[in-house]
Design a protein around this motif. Structure first.
Motif, mmCIF file in Angstrom:
data_model
loop_
_atom_site.group_PDB
_atom_site.id
_atom_site.type_symbol
_atom_site.label_atom_id
_atom_site.label_comp_id
_atom_site.label_asym_id
_atom_site.label_seq_id
_atom_site.Cartn_x
_atom_site.Cartn_y
_atom_site.Cartn_z
ATOM 1 N N GLN A 85 0.691 -1.153 0.305
ATOM 2 C CA GLN A 85 0.387 0.300 -0.239
ATOM 3 C C GLN A 85 0.823 1.210 0.004
ATOM 4 O OE1 GLN A 85 -2.900 -0.003 3.211
ATOM 5 N NE2 GLN A 85 -3.073 2.308 2.393
ATOM 6 N N HIS A 86 1.630 1.458 0.217
ATOM 7 C CA HIS A 86 2.464 2.630 0.437
ATOM 8 C C HIS A 86 3.963 2.696 0.294
ATOM 9 C CE1 HIS A 86 -0.028 3.882 3.576
ATOM 10 N NE2 HIS A 86 0.168 3.294 4.062
ATOM 11 N N PHE A 125 5.136 3.430 -2.243
ATOM 12 C CA PHE A 125 6.066 5.082 -3.220
ATOM 13 C C PHE A 125 5.905 6.107 -1.471
ATOM 14 C CE2 PHE A 125 4.327 4.281 -7.506
ATOM 15 C CZ PHE A 125 5.068 3.199 -8.021
ATOM 16 N N THR A 126 6.044 5.458 -0.613
ATOM 17 C CA THR A 126 5.931 6.441 0.663
ATOM 18 C C THR A 126 7.320 7.230 0.736
ATOM 19 O OG1 THR A 126 4.473 5.650 1.850
ATOM 20 C CG2 THR A 126 5.912 7.128 2.588
ATOM 21 N N GLY A 127 6.934 9.112 0.483
ATOM 22 C CA GLY A 127 8.622 9.231 0.206
ATOM 23 C C GLY A 127 9.107 9.567 -0.911
ATOM 24 N N LYS A 128 8.808 8.981 -2.434
ATOM 25 C CA LYS A 128 9.678 8.518 -2.864
ATOM 26 C C LYS A 128 9.250 9.789 -4.514
ATOM 27 C CE LYS A 128 10.921 3.905 -2.623
ATOM 28 N NZ LYS A 128 11.514 2.761 -2.898
ATOM 29 N N THR A 137 -0.580 8.746 -5.762
ATOM 30 C CA THR A 137 -1.126 9.427 -4.907
ATOM 31 C C THR A 137 -1.306 8.414 -3.739
ATOM 32 O OG1 THR A 137 -1.350 11.159 -5.677
ATOM 33 C CG2 THR A 137 -1.927 11.277 -3.716
ATOM 34 N N LEU A 180 -0.203 5.454 -3.236
ATOM 35 C CA LEU A 180 0.788 4.625 -3.158
ATOM 36 C C LEU A 180 2.289 5.572 -2.443
ATOM 37 C CD1 LEU A 180 1.346 2.908 -6.459
ATOM 38 C CD2 LEU A 180 0.673 1.662 -4.377
ATOM 39 N N GLY A 181 1.438 6.859 -1.846
ATOM 40 C CA GLY A 181 2.203 7.539 -1.028
ATOM 41 C C GLY A 181 3.271 8.487 -2.019
ATOM 42 N N ALA A 182 3.106 8.479 -3.547
ATOM 43 C CA ALA A 182 4.371 9.274 -4.019
ATOM 44 C C ALA A 182 4.274 10.249 -3.891
ATOM 45 C CB ALA A 182 4.123 8.679 -5.413
ATOM 46 N N GLN A 183 5.371 11.061 -4.070
ATOM 47 C CA GLN A 183 5.626 12.902 -4.018
ATOM 48 C C GLN A 183 5.374 12.820 -5.701
ATOM 49 O OE1 GLN A 183 9.008 13.967 -2.910
ATOM 50 N NE2 GLN A 183 8.590 16.102 -4.063
#
Length: 182
Positions: A95-96, A98-101, A127, A129-132
């Protein structure tokens, strides 16, 4: 420098989308980054469709995402949405993932009517998936030309705009962001 993974979401072997991903990663390599292109069409179909994350090829692909500092996500636009191949791969990621990437979305398509697919179809899943998510670029198929040797050229105006979004993406990369803040 950053490690950038490009996901090429085209199911076609003769793909302008794949060439655009390679063109972008070549630009990033010149800037000193480590790059890798993962052509999702090369993943084994049954494990991909059944989300078998224990399959060695799928596990390796998921691991490449985890190890990347940033991603380029390139897709053709079909019927106003990103490719089903890309969707299938994104669905099997944690789920996360791409967080912080920083993530640079790129799309190709046959009609300017598909340009909004970047913001209304692809951006929400990135988004989630946590992407920037950085500003992306849609390029018309007819503005991408392939030479007999396989080299790709981009229409002058699109090349200028593509360079601009790559510049912005480059500034968002972890090594660049640290230098800019200092």
């Amino acid at each position: 420098m950053a490690t950038v993974l490009a996901l090429s979401g085209s199911p076609s072997r003769a793909s302008r989308t794949a060439l655009l991903a390679e063109h972008t990663t070549a630009d990033l390599r010149v800037r000193g980054h480590r790059t890798h292109v993962l052509a999702l069409r090369d993943l084994p179909a049954t494990p991909l469709l059944t989300a078998d994350i224990h399959d060695p090829s799928i596990a390796r692909a998921v691991n490449l995402v985890a190890e990347a500092d940033a991603l380029v996500v390139a897709t053709p636009i079909y019927k106003a949405a990103y490719s089903g191949l890309l969707k299938t791969f994104l669905d099997l990621l944690p789920q996360h993932a791409f967080t912080g990437k920083p993530v640079l979305p790129l799309a190709t398509g046959g009609s300017p009517a598909h340009v909004l697919a970047l913001d209304y179809a692809l951006r929400p899943v990135l988004t989630a998936l946590g992407a920037q998510v950085c500003q992306g670029r849609f390029v018309l198929d007819r503005h991408l030309t392939t030479a007999p040797d396989g080299a790709m050229t981009v229409d002058h105006d699109d090349e200028r705009q593509l360079t601009r979004v790559i510049d912005q993406f480059d500034l968002a990369l972890p090594s660049r962001a640290h230098l800019t803040a200092a």
